[in-house]
Design a protein around this motif. Structure first.
Motif, PDB file in Angstrom:
ATOM      1  N   ARG A 100       0.782  -1.085  -0.018  1.00  0.00           N
ATOM      2  CA  ARG A 100       0.193  -0.008  -0.084  1.00  0.00           C
ATOM      3  C   ARG A 100       0.978   1.275   0.191  1.00  0.00           C
ATOM      4  O   ARG A 100       0.599   2.261  -0.820  1.00  0.00           O
ATOM      5  N   THR A 101       1.777   1.184   0.692  1.00  0.00           N
ATOM      6  CA  THR A 101       2.717   2.425   1.086  1.00  0.00           C
ATOM      7  C   THR A 101       3.427   2.495  -0.351  1.00  0.00           C
ATOM      8  O   THR A 101       3.717   3.788  -0.982  1.00  0.00           O
ATOM      9  N   LEU A 102       3.906   1.507  -1.205  1.00  0.00           N
ATOM     10  CA  LEU A 102       4.718   1.540  -2.272  1.00  0.00           C
ATOM     11  C   LEU A 102       3.717   2.142  -3.581  1.00  0.00           C
ATOM     12  O   LEU A 102       4.114   3.105  -4.302  1.00  0.00           O
ATOM     13  N   LEU A 103       2.378   1.524  -3.667  1.00  0.00           N
ATOM     14  CA  LEU A 103       1.475   2.169  -4.495  1.00  0.00           C
ATOM     15  C   LEU A 103       1.287   3.645  -4.028  1.00  0.00           C
ATOM     16  O   LEU A 103       1.221   4.453  -5.161  1.00  0.00           O
ATOM     17  N   ALA A 104       1.094   4.100  -2.867  1.00  0.00           N
ATOM     18  CA  ALA A 104       1.010   5.742  -2.643  1.00  0.00           C
ATOM     19  C   ALA A 104       2.135   6.158  -3.200  1.00  0.00           C
ATOM     20  O   ALA A 104       2.017   7.308  -3.760  1.00  0.00           O
ATOM     21  N   LEU A 105       3.463   5.881  -2.876  1.00  0.00           N
ATOM     22  CA  LEU A 105       4.770   6.352  -3.543  1.00  0.00           C
ATOM     23  C   LEU A 105       4.587   6.662  -5.051  1.00  0.00           C
ATOM     24  O   LEU A 105       5.182   7.421  -5.577  1.00  0.00           O
ATOM     25  N   ARG A 106       4.061   5.476  -5.751  1.00  0.00           N
ATOM     26  CA  ARG A 106       4.022   5.547  -7.262  1.00  0.00           C
ATOM     27  C   ARG A 106       3.152   6.600  -7.577  1.00  0.00           C
ATOM     28  O   ARG A 106       3.300   7.243  -8.957  1.00  0.00           O
ATOM     29  N   GLU A 107       2.094   6.968  -6.803  1.00  0.00           N
ATOM     30  CA  GLU A 107       1.430   7.955  -7.308  1.00  0.00           C
ATOM     31  C   GLU A 107       1.892   9.604  -7.300  1.00  0.00           C
ATOM     32  O   GLU A 107       1.451  10.529  -7.781  1.00  0.00           O
ATOM     33  N   GLN A 142       8.741  12.637  -6.485  1.00  0.00           N
ATOM     34  CA  GLN A 142       9.629  12.940  -5.474  1.00  0.00           C
ATOM     35  C   GLN A 142      10.572  11.912  -5.480  1.00  0.00           C
ATOM     36  O   GLN A 142      10.748  11.046  -6.024  1.00  0.00           O
ATOM     37  N   GLY A 143      11.604  11.982  -4.396  1.00  0.00           N
ATOM     38  CA  GLY A 143      12.443  11.247  -4.229  1.00  0.00           C
ATOM     39  C   GLY A 143      12.405   9.910  -3.821  1.00  0.00           C
ATOM     40  O   GLY A 143      11.289   9.563  -3.189  1.00  0.00           O
TER      41      GLY A 143
END
Length: 150
Positions: free
Chosen positions: A64-71, A75-76
């Motif tokens: 879930r965290t990785l998916l949010a970061l992909r959005e 960002q770094g």
């Protein structure tokens, strides 16, 4: 495509796909006039991403965290690195626990080398003795997301 087709194309079970929708890992699909779910390329790609993460034993929260970061593609990627570093550390801890378990089982196995009646089996006696001495259940060697195959 319908859910069965998505399942077939990704090697993922229909119930798992529905579960991923329910917990928000997959966005809700559109519905056609017959009220069937209709999945697109976005669902296909995202489901493959989730399955690949699961094959690396990542938890649903990590995914879930990785998916949010992909959005947030601009960002770094330090958060991604940190997440992966934590995951690697967790795996190292589990490997150490499994190695300890292997050592204890090997030691126990060496206690009986013949075909004795069970009442004389040194392994059974050793297991009984350990349970009486320790008095506490063995530590589980798995974590919350290894039990599920989602």
């Amino acid at each position: 495509m319908k859910i069965g087709q998505l399942a077939q194309h990704t090697g993922c079970g229909v119930e798992t796909i529905r579960y991923y929708e329910q917990i928000g890992l997959l966005p809700p699909p559109l519905r056609n006039s017959s009220n069937y779910r209709v999945y697109g390329a976005e669902h296909h790609e995202r489901l493959l991403f989730v399955r690949h993460c699961r094959s690396l034993d990542m938890s649903l929260d990590e995914i879930r965290t990785l998916l949010a970061l992909r959005e947030e593609p601009r960002q770094g990627c330090q958060q991604v690195n940190t997440l992966l570093d934590r995951h690697i550390e967790e795996i190292e801890q589990r490997m150490a626990a499994l190695n300890d378990l292997r050592t204890r089982l090997d030691s126990l196995r060496r206690q009986c080398n013949g075909d004795h009646p069970v009442e004389e089996c040194a392994i059974i006696q050793g297991l009984s003795h350990c349970a009486q001495c320790d008095g506490s259940p063995a530590e589980p060697l798995h974590h919350e997301h290894t039990a599920a195959t989602f």
